[in-house]
Scaffold this motif. Structure first.
Motif: not given
Ligand code: COA
Length: 202
Positions: A172-196
């Motif tokens: 996360h660009p707004a958090l300090a480099e030594d912050s334990p909260l800085r690394t975030l995991c991203l999840y994605r959902l496409s409309r096609t997958r949601w509809q399925d």
């Protein structure tokens, strides 16, 4: 952004104020009466364990006002979450346009924050499912993302229950480099997958 028009994935979508319901919940515009219970959950260290710090009353009120303002501007946003059975305010859930510096930007994220007394009852997943229907069916988005800290396994479990797929990590660009909260995991959902996924459940 202009009133009554949402610029999403580079497509202008005219929408009015959207409020929605799921089986047990109402996702609605914020009210003055929400300020106290919202401040209480934002002051709870358990609720805010994966954020930099609990919020002061002033910061919580400002967040509420900003959520309400964005709903007025776009028609949608992080809605107040109310339980239909008794009208209890239980938290927030909905859609948001996150920081433009994030690697997934421009994007629309889905998010949730519930008072601890309401965890473990499926409310976050239920509310998010209703918000995804708005994102894909009414706003016509191609994709919705979500992200959280590596340690926030409860939030990741909501993403997985919604059928979202892990898509790597970012800092996360707004958090300090030594912050334990800085690394975030991203999840994605496409409309096609949601509809399925959605069609299989019906
Ligand atoms: C993230 C958060 C919303 C998740 O809450 P949650 O209660 O774990 O998630 P849900 O509301 O979807 O509930 C799912 C749980 O309810 C259970 N459940 C009970 N009754 C249920 C029902 N009728 N229907 C569905 N699930 C039900 C599920 O089995 C599941 O339990 P489990 O966690 O033991 O597997 C909550 O922990 C929170 O607000 N955290 C603080 C804020 C935060 O971190 N937000 C995210 C930032 S990215």
């Amino acid at each position: 952004m202009h009133g009554g028009e949402a610029m999403v994935n580079r497509v202008a979508l005219p929408v009015g104020l959207i409020e929605l319901e799921s089986r047990r919940l109402r996702l609605r515009q914020w009210r003055a009466a929400d300020r106290a219970p919202f401040a209480a959950l934002n002051a709870d260290p358990a609720v805010m364990a994966h954020f930099p710090a609990p919020l002061t009353r002033q910061a919580s009120d400002a967040m509420l006002a900003r959520c309400a303002e964005l709903i007025v501007m776009r028609g949608w946003g992080f809605w107040a979450l109310e339980r239909k059975a008794d009208g209890a305010f239980i938290g927030l859930a909905g859609l948001h346009v996150p920081d433009a510096r994030l690697p997934c930007a421009p994007c629309v994220e889905i998010g949730w924050r519930l008072a601890a007394a309401y965890w473990g009852q499926g409310y976050a997943t239920e509310a998010a499912g209703a918000a995804l229907a708005v994102a894909f069916d009414r706003l016509g988005l191609d994709e919705v993302v979500s992200f959280t800290t590596l340690t926030n396994t409860r939030s990741q479990a909501v993403m997985q229950r919604l059928g979202m797929r892990p898509a790597g990590c970012f800092a996360h660009p707004a958090l300090a480099e030594d912050s334990p909260l800085r690394t975030l995991c991203l999840y994605r959902l496409s409309r096609t997958r949601w509809q399925d996924t959605h069609n299989q459940k019906e």
